[in-house]
Design an enzyme around this catalytic site. Structure first.
Site, PDB file in Angstrom:
ATOM      1  N   LYS B  87       0.818  -1.215   0.000  1.00  0.00           N
ATOM      2  CA  LYS B  87       0.000   0.000   0.000  1.00  0.00           C
ATOM      3  C   LYS B  87       0.852   1.264   0.000  1.00  0.00           C
ATOM      4  CE  LYS B  87      -3.743  -2.040   2.790  1.00  0.00           C
ATOM      5  NZ  LYS B  87      -4.851  -2.122   1.842  1.00  0.00           N
ATOM      6  N   GLY B 159     -10.944  -2.857   8.643  1.00  0.00           N
ATOM      7  CA  GLY B 159     -10.597  -3.037  10.050  1.00  0.00           C
ATOM      8  C   GLY B 159     -11.793  -3.144  10.983  1.00  0.00           C
ATOM      9  N   GLY B 241      -8.608  -8.520   5.014  1.00  0.00           N
ATOM     10  CA  GLY B 241      -7.594  -7.829   5.792  1.00  0.00           C
ATOM     11  C   GLY B 241      -7.490  -8.429   7.175  1.00  0.00           C
ATOM     12  N   SER B 242      -8.098  -7.763   8.147  1.00  0.00           N
ATOM     13  CA  SER B 242      -8.011  -8.213   9.526  1.00  0.00           C
ATOM     14  C   SER B 242      -8.744  -9.526   9.756  1.00  0.00           C
ATOM     15  CB  SER B 242      -8.606  -7.129  10.433  1.00  0.00           C
ATOM     16  OG  SER B 242      -8.274  -5.841   9.947  1.00  0.00           O
TER      17      SER B 242
END
Lengths: 207, 298
Positions: B87, B159, B241-242
């Site tokens: 990123k 997130g 992601g998370s």
């Protein structure tokens, strides 16, 4: 163009849609193959581009690995591009220990042999007599490198590399495989060649 | 490994979007070290996103979130054979130049990091490495494509472990595409104005019925069912992601989300993948968030 045999595309992951579009334009009915039952419906199969490690795992978990390997050994026409070539090759360099091998073509293939994405490229490949000696547009994306092929393997197209010629499209019996992506260009000749193999249902088809 | 050859052309749009095409139907996983990258590869990820902190930790820690340490990215590149993404901050073309020099395979110009430019996104045509960008609606997606993005993902709300925003963004993009398909040629100009998008791209969608580049989903995917939901809504692959490494069992969750992403239309297969996984990441109600990442960028 009616009545062409149904062609399956292994649809566990990868650029399935592009292969489907070309085969449908040629006139084949196309079946997405995700299970052993799907595989029973088709006379031929395409192994698309994608990530060969992910497709390997999914071949095992879907129960497709055994049936697919058997069909290929029995002579089912099969066409692999990029990751599909990696799966078909008899010997894989820089692969994972648990990588699936379908043992479809006598070639030694190095995964990502041309390097990372920034070395991905477009070029013209030189076709052999089967392709009328003409060039074809060839897109290579984190592509595998065909390092060597067995005596029974026909080299149908090459590109220049390190002052020599490297095979990029090869055929052995009913298996056709390329390190590039004919499905990403408007040129249909590779798929037409495969279609002819499917319709003849045999090894050494001629166009 | 360099492959210099004058007859080869690198960095073309076909080559850049081609890699996105190869990722379709797969799962791209956030990883913060080599060990997690190997877990992702073992579970069947098609690519990994190398970063220092997953979005839920960035949210918890606060402060300015920046590009990851090159040493971390190199460690992850060395650990796996998969494509490695990383990123850069919105508008931070110098971070993107560094990522290109490191040889990452895809750059995510990401709202999860703190934006570096309040008015301009990166000119992505200037790079040989392809870019993925987030979008909340069609206009935003087309502005990013006009700037050279080769892959669009929903922003979702990273997130949070809450898929509601990703669903909103996907539905918004596909409903706008349906509107364009039904419009006549003279209506397209007003549609372009309303979406603040280039008319050429709107006309292309009217003709093809789809976005000019692949559309993936990111932001809040935490379970196999979440993946099946967004793929049925038209996403062509998922970023997680998370959701994996903040779950109670990352190996199991990673593997299960990969299975669900392949067999997303087969509820029995998704049920099988969902069985006995343990606790998913805790998750956050988006109405209570102090900072909404999806509002970053324009």
């Amino acid at each position: 163009m009616v009545g062409l045999r149904p062609v399956g595309i292994l649809a566990l992951q990868g650029d399935v849609r592009e292969h489907r579009a070309v085969l449908e334009a040629i006139g084949h009915e196309v079946v997405s193959v995700k299970t052993p039952l799907d595989l029973e419906k088709v006379s031929a199969v395409v192994l698309p581009g994608g990530e060969s490690t992910a497709i390997s795992l999914l071949l095992k978990s879907s129960g497709l690995l055994g049936p697919l390997r058997n069909r290929i050994a029995e002579g089912m026409p099969t066409f692999g591009t990029c990751a599909g070539l990696v799966l078909l090759a008899r010997s894989i360099l820089d692969g994972r220990a648990d990588q699936v091998q379908l043992d479809g073509i006598d070639a030694v293939v190095r995964r990502n042999g041309f390097g990372r994405q920034r070395f991905s490229f477009e070029t013209s490949a030189q076709g052999a007599s089967t392709l009328a000696g003409e060039t074809l547009p060839a897109v290579f994306i984190r592509a595998p490198l065909i390092e060597s092929v067995g005596d029974d393997v026909e080299v149908l197209a090459t590109i220049e590399r390190d002052g020599g010629n490297t095979p990029v499209l090869i055929r052995q019996g009913s298996v056709l495989a390329g390190s590039f992506h004919p499905e990403l260009t408007a040129d249909r000749r590779c798929h037409e060649l495969f279609s002819a193999m499917v319709e003849q249902g045999t090894a050494q088809s001629t166009l | 490994m360099t492959e210099p050859n004058s007859s080869r052309t690198t960095g073309t749009f076909t080559v850049k979007r081609g890699l996105a095409d190869m990722l379709r139907g797969g799962v791209i996983m956030d990883v913060v070290n080599a060990e997690q990258a190997r877990i992702a590869e073992d579970a069947g990820a098609v690519a990994v996103m190398a970063l220092e902190r997953v979005p839920s930790d960035i949210r918890r820690d606060g402060g300015v979130a920046r590009m990851s340490d090159p040493a971390l990215i190199e460690e992850i590149q060395a650990a796996v054979s998969l494509p490695v993404m990383a990123k850069a901050r919105i508008g931070h073309f110098a971070e993107a130049q560094i990522l290109q020099a490191l040889g990452v395979d895809y750059i995510d110009e990401s709202e999860v990091l703190t934006p570096a430019d309040e008015a301009h996104h990166i000119d992505k045509w200037a790079f040989e490495i392809p870019f993925v960008c987030g979008a909340t609606n069609l206009g935003e997606a087309l502005r990013r494509i006009a700037e050279g993005a080769c892959l669009i993902r929903s922003k979702g709300e990273a997130g949070t472990g809450n898929v509601v925003e990703a669903v909103r963004h996907l539905r918004s993009i596909s409903s706008s595409i349906r509107e364009i398909r039904q419009a006549d040629a003279s209506e397209l100009f007003t549609i372009a104005k309303n979406h603040q998008a280039p008319i050429g791209l709107i006309q292309e969608i009217a003709e093809t019925g789809k976005l000019p580049v692949p559309l993936f989903c990111a932001g809040g995917i935490s379970t196999p069912a979440d993946a099946a939901l967004v793929l049925q809504l038209g996403a062509e692959a998922v970023f997680v992601g998370s959701g994996i490494f903040k779950s109670s069992n990352p190996q199991l969750f990673a593997r299960a989300i990969v299975e669900a992403s392949t067999h997303f239309e087969d509820a029995a297969a998704v049920a099988k993948a969902s069985r006995g996984l343990g606790a998913a990441m805790a998750g956050l109600e988006t109405a209570t968030l102090e900072s909404r990442y999806a509002e970053r960028g324009w």
